[in-house]
Design a protein around this motif. Sequence first.
Motif, PDB file in Angstrom:
ATOM      1  N   THR A 193       1.140  -1.232   0.499  1.00 33.44           N
ATOM      2  CA  THR A 193       0.081  -0.072  -0.117  1.00 33.44           C
ATOM      3  C   THR A 193       1.386   1.561  -0.097  1.00 33.44           C
ATOM      4  OG1 THR A 193      -1.615  -1.655   1.268  1.00 33.44           O
ATOM      5  CG2 THR A 193      -1.578   1.513   1.316  1.00 33.44           C
ATOM      6  N   ALA A 228      -2.183   0.492  -4.739  1.00 31.72           N
ATOM      7  CA  ALA A 228      -2.130   1.336  -2.926  1.00 31.72           C
ATOM      8  C   ALA A 228      -3.698   1.745  -2.424  1.00 31.72           C
ATOM      9  CB  ALA A 228      -1.775   2.810  -2.610  1.00 31.72           C
ATOM     10  N   SER A 256      -4.760  -3.135  -2.164  1.00 33.77           N
ATOM     11  CA  SER A 256      -4.212  -3.646  -1.335  1.00 33.77           C
ATOM     12  C   SER A 256      -4.441  -2.925   0.558  1.00 33.77           C
ATOM     13  CB  SER A 256      -2.507  -2.954  -1.400  1.00 33.77           C
ATOM     14  OG  SER A 256      -2.391  -2.315  -1.573  1.00 33.77           O
ATOM     15  N   PHE A 257      -5.180  -1.891   0.243  1.00 34.11           N
ATOM     16  CA  PHE A 257      -5.864  -0.922   1.530  1.00 34.11           C
ATOM     17  C   PHE A 257      -6.532  -1.902   2.497  1.00 34.11           C
ATOM     18  CE2 PHE A 257      -7.639   2.489   3.058  1.00 34.11           C
ATOM     19  CZ  PHE A 257      -6.777   2.757   4.886  1.00 34.11           C
ATOM     20  N   PHE A 290      -1.676   8.159   4.839  1.00 31.51           N
ATOM     21  CA  PHE A 290      -0.779   6.778   4.224  1.00 31.51           C
ATOM     22  C   PHE A 290       0.042   6.664   5.478  1.00 31.51           C
ATOM     23  CE2 PHE A 290      -2.872   4.609   0.840  1.00 31.51           C
ATOM     24  CZ  PHE A 290      -3.858   4.042   1.343  1.00 31.51           C
TER      25      PHE A 290
END
Lengths: 584, 266
Positions: free
Chosen positions: A229, A266, A269-270, A505
């Motif tokens: 991510t 990102a 997968s987050f 993030f």
Amino acid sequence: MTTQISTKSFLSLLFPLLILVFAGAAWGQELIELPEYRAFPWIGSRVAVWVAAEVHLMFAAFVLGVPMFAVIVELIGVLTGQERYDKMAREFTKLLAIAMSTTAIWGGVLLFLLLTLYPRFMNYLSEVFLPTLWIYPMLFFLEAFTLYIYYYGWERMKDGKSKWFHLYLGLQLNIVGTILLLVANAWATFMMTPGGVDMKTGALMNIWEVIDNFAWWPINIHRLIANVTFGGAIVGAYSAFKFLHSKTDEDKAHYDWMGYVGNMIAIWSFLVLPFAGYWLMRELYQYDQTMGITMMGGFLSWLWIIQAVLISSLFLASNYYLWLGMERIDGGERYQKYIKYMLSVLLLCVWVWATPHSLVVTPEEVALMGGVHHPVIGVFGVMSAKMTAVNFMILTSAIGFMFYRRANKVATVSYALKLNLLQAGIFAGVAAYVLYLGIDGYFVEPSIRVNKYSVWQVLAVLFAILSTTVIDLFLFKDSKSLGKFHWGKMPQRSQYILIFIAVSFTWLMGLMGYARSAIRQHWHVYKVMEDTSVDAFAPTLGFAANVVSVCVLIFLGLVMFIFWLGSLADHKKEDASLSPEPAQ
Amino acid sequence: MNTLKVILFTFLVVGFYSFYANSIPQTESHPPKKISLNAKLSEDEMIEAGERVYSTKGTCGICHAIGRKGSRGPDLNGVGLRAASRKADFSAKAYLLESLLKPSAYLVEGYAPMMPPMASILTPGEVMVTVAYLQSLGGKVDITPDDVRAVMQVKASQVSVVPETVSPAPVTEKPVVSATASEPQLGDPVKGKAVYNTLCIACHNPDPALAGAIGPEIKGASRDLLEARVLRAEYPQAYQPKRDTKMMPPMAHLANDIVHLTEFLK
């Protein structure tokens, strides 16, 4: 430039290794009596170590996450034959080469600080983890040299079979990087959930149990996913930065596309991360209920509200980016009318998710609310409502992405209406099912809510995402195109969204790092080695947030410096390509 | 210019998160002060220390509250006064000590027996100051170290509380006279089910044949295993635990129920 980077990197790798070797020997001989602690001037020992560790971890995530991204993108380039994928993978590997040195430097700083400020603690850890302290630097060498061969050998291994060997090097880079991560995680998780030692004396009993402690695998999985991510988010930010500085349409198109790919990796997968985090929390509860209570119901309970605000912002931002992205697709305007509904659902979910539940409240606050929970919205502060809200946010984002995918397509198959209705039915059915479980969750035993309902909600949402994606394949077979993607035709604010996502993030990573450390409270190693220093208390969340912010700014400042270094190399190439032009 | 804008924007985002985190309730979490029974504490010092144990290590505030009904436990406002009249022949301090060490011995109407015995969590010194704090809520503080020693059977040599890292909490709870010897060999599964549904399902699955949120499946557990695990938080020799957890507290007060639980779990 090349020689400079190599020499610097080599020295920065060698330095920590020498420290380990000599320090290890000194500890073993016990030549001098070690003090318990030493004080770091002005900011104190804890903050000094905190900043060094956090910035080092952020860079570590960068140098572990980006190679995953790079190799996948390079493989796509090989399989599709599209040069632009190869170019993007190479561009990022160039940044890695510089970032690796910075990671090692911060690792060295961290080690220096720990050795000098916490000698007794480091003495104990070195006794327990001795074999890993020898293995780690060797792995680091392997990682560094693999990276350099991978990067500097790109041109030489560009075609034919050698390209596959190059891809293998990328794979090796990731495997070694992952093993490095596992070793470092063993150190960190042992401090939280120690095993393999005598809990009364701290004496080593079984080195494997020390490594394979209770939280090791949950953290391993959580960090692996988080690194993907993080890598994607940094790629997005880099692309945005380059987009904003691009002067030609071609460059803008390239960086717009790169930002889109990075962001997609990102975000997708987050979406898995909350489930990995949920598993980690469950394991911590199993290890020690007090630890779990401290985290969810004690002084750290407000931390989850901050986390909810952060993650909600990320959901809103990534959806907004997609909606803006539809503006650059011919035919995308057909789906604009749905945005207001999706935004309403997302905002409602944000509201539910950010509702506090078990909190440390003052008597005044209790008096104001008329109880420990808010009289109206307090009912949303429980797990059942929050899990439902999260699943609705994921579902809404999936619908948004589906609109994006079909923005310039018109189905031509005869059964198009049926498939469209089927997709709508799946989304509606799953939404109703998730909502039903969310409501019924209030009336069942916690074990059923935790073990069954939460899992069923997640599986239903995953089913909706996968099944509608598969249906899309049949629906848009031989579809008619309304136009193309106009890469580069994105408003500037879309690029600030990508930067926002990367900053958020990074901040989230810093906050979670604090949470992981803070649950140990006044223990260096939980219930084995007590922290007796002046810093043996958990600071306020406000103070922690300020330290996290400083770490994020240091990290991003250095990342910008690395981007700038990367662009210097580009200028050189441009200059070189211009110079042979004969004068007219 | 764009670089400057990006930098400013980054500062703005980071600043917003910092501002938000600073605008919510701020609490520092300090380690519990070590309290020895030998320490000469004034009444005020005992109350202050007890209040700290209440809100930190004891985690009492998670279930109880003062001045209102707690989320799972009764309101403790005025408990110092009420304690003297709860049980016949029990002084306030005797009742409060029992409430901490054997919480299920007397239950306030409407509340389930879910509080763990605090001897496994608090040191004798911490038990003493907690009782002092509870007494101060409407009553008179008269707890002494000897009162705690008498109930908890703390050896004089163990009284000085040493760091928990070096030795376990110096507590040996009064041995529970096992009633199982005089009980019939076959228990009552209905009683066992009632105990299970009241206490165990907080962690174990309502269906004992299935794994629970925290505890494993326990159908078929032997009496030896139940006695060791439930009463002493141990395992019989050579027994391989299903989960390597350390969170289940000893529940010595269930000694009389082991036989019923065994029968229910068969």
